[in-house]
Design an enzyme around this catalytic site. Sequence first.
Site, PDB file in Angstrom:
ATOM      1  N   GLU A 214     -59.256 -34.307   1.162  1.00  0.00           N
ATOM      2  CA  GLU A 214     -59.660 -35.132   1.048  1.00  0.00           C
ATOM      3  C   GLU A 214     -62.069 -35.590   0.537  1.00  0.00           C
ATOM      4  OE1 GLU A 214     -58.576 -37.519   0.967  1.00  0.00           O
ATOM      5  OE2 GLU A 214     -56.585 -37.079   2.155  1.00  0.00           O
TER       6      GLU A 214
ATOM      7  N   GLU B  88     -49.434 -14.525   9.674  1.00  0.00           N
ATOM      8  CA  GLU B  88     -50.612 -14.989  10.321  1.00  0.00           C
ATOM      9  C   GLU B  88     -50.479 -13.123  11.489  1.00  0.00           C
ATOM     10  OE1 GLU B  88     -49.207 -16.925  14.633  1.00  0.00           O
ATOM     11  OE2 GLU B  88     -48.472 -17.940  12.731  1.00  0.00           O
TER      12      GLU B  88
END
Length: 321
Positions: free
Chosen positions: A104, A135
Site C-alpha cells: 500500500e 515457518e
Amino acid sequence: MYFSLPDPYQTISDKYMTNFLQERGHLLTEQVNPNSLNLDQLSSLELVELFNVEDQRAIDAVAAAKHELAEAIDCIAAGLSLGGRLFYIGAGTSGRLGVLDAAECPPTFCTPPELVQGIIAGGNDALVRSSEDLEDRAEDGEAAMVERNVSKNDAVVGITAGGTTPYVHGALKAAKTRGATTIFIACVPAEQVKADVDIDIRLLTGPEILAGSTRLKAGTVTKLALNILSTGTMVRLGKVYGNRMVDVAVTNNKLRDRALRILQDLTGLGRDAANSLLENSGKWVKLALLMHSTNLDKQAAEQLLSKHQGNLRAAIENCNS
C-alpha cells in the site's frame, strides 16, 4: 450460557487471566478464551456482539504499546532518511499482513517498491495458499536477509503472533548481525517468549474467540500496528502535509480525482485551474502546491523541495520567510 454482555467493554479480569495462564501453561495466543466456551451455541447476533467486545482488546493493546511504536517510527524514519529500507517479515497471517502494508505504500506515498518490502515464508505462493510448514525454517529467514543485502540503515520488523516462529527469529538474528534496526511484534508477553531485538513490541489481546486462531484479534492488532508504523514513518519523512497524502501517485481516475480535490482544498483553485497546476507539476501534488504557494516554476520548485529533503512545509516556510 457462558457469554453475556453487561457492558460493551467487558473483558477477562487481570486476576482471572493470570490464573488462567498459570493453569494452562501455554502461550497466550494458544489459550482457551473463557468468554467463548459456548461459541457453537451462540446466535449469530450474540456471536457478532462477542467479536465486537473481544476486538476492543486490540485497541487497548495498541495503546499499551504506544511508546514502543513511537520509538519504532523514529528509528525507521531515521534509517530511511539515510537511504535505508523497511522490511516486514513473517509467516502465514503475519507475513500476509506485512506484504499488504508494504504494497500500500507506493500508491499512498509514491514510494519506490523497494523502500518498504514485505517478505513471507514461502514467497508469493504463500499469499493465497497455506504454507505453515515453511515457518519452521530459521535458515530461510536468514537467507532472506542475505539475499536483500540488509545493512545498517535498514529496519527489519519481525511479525509473529505467537512469538516463536523460527523463520522470523532467523531473519531478526541475521539482520541484527548485519547492523540493521530490529523490531519484534508479537502477541505474547516477553516472559513467555524472549527476543534479542532493538525494539520489542508486545500487543497483548488475550486468547482468541476460536482458540489458537491468530488471524482474529492477533491479526487485527497487527494490522493496526502496521498502519501506525508505516503511516507514522511517512509523516516523519515529510510525505504528508497536514493530513493530506500530498505524495499520492496519480495512476488512475480515483487517485487523480483525489489529487485534484487536495489541490482545490488547499489552494482555493477551481477544478480547471487545479487540473492545469497538476499537469504543470508533472502530476506531483506536493510540487504543485509548492509552485502555487511560492510562484516558482517547476524546475525551481523541484530544487527547493530537494533542498528540504522533500518536506513541503519546510520548503514553503523557508521560501516565504
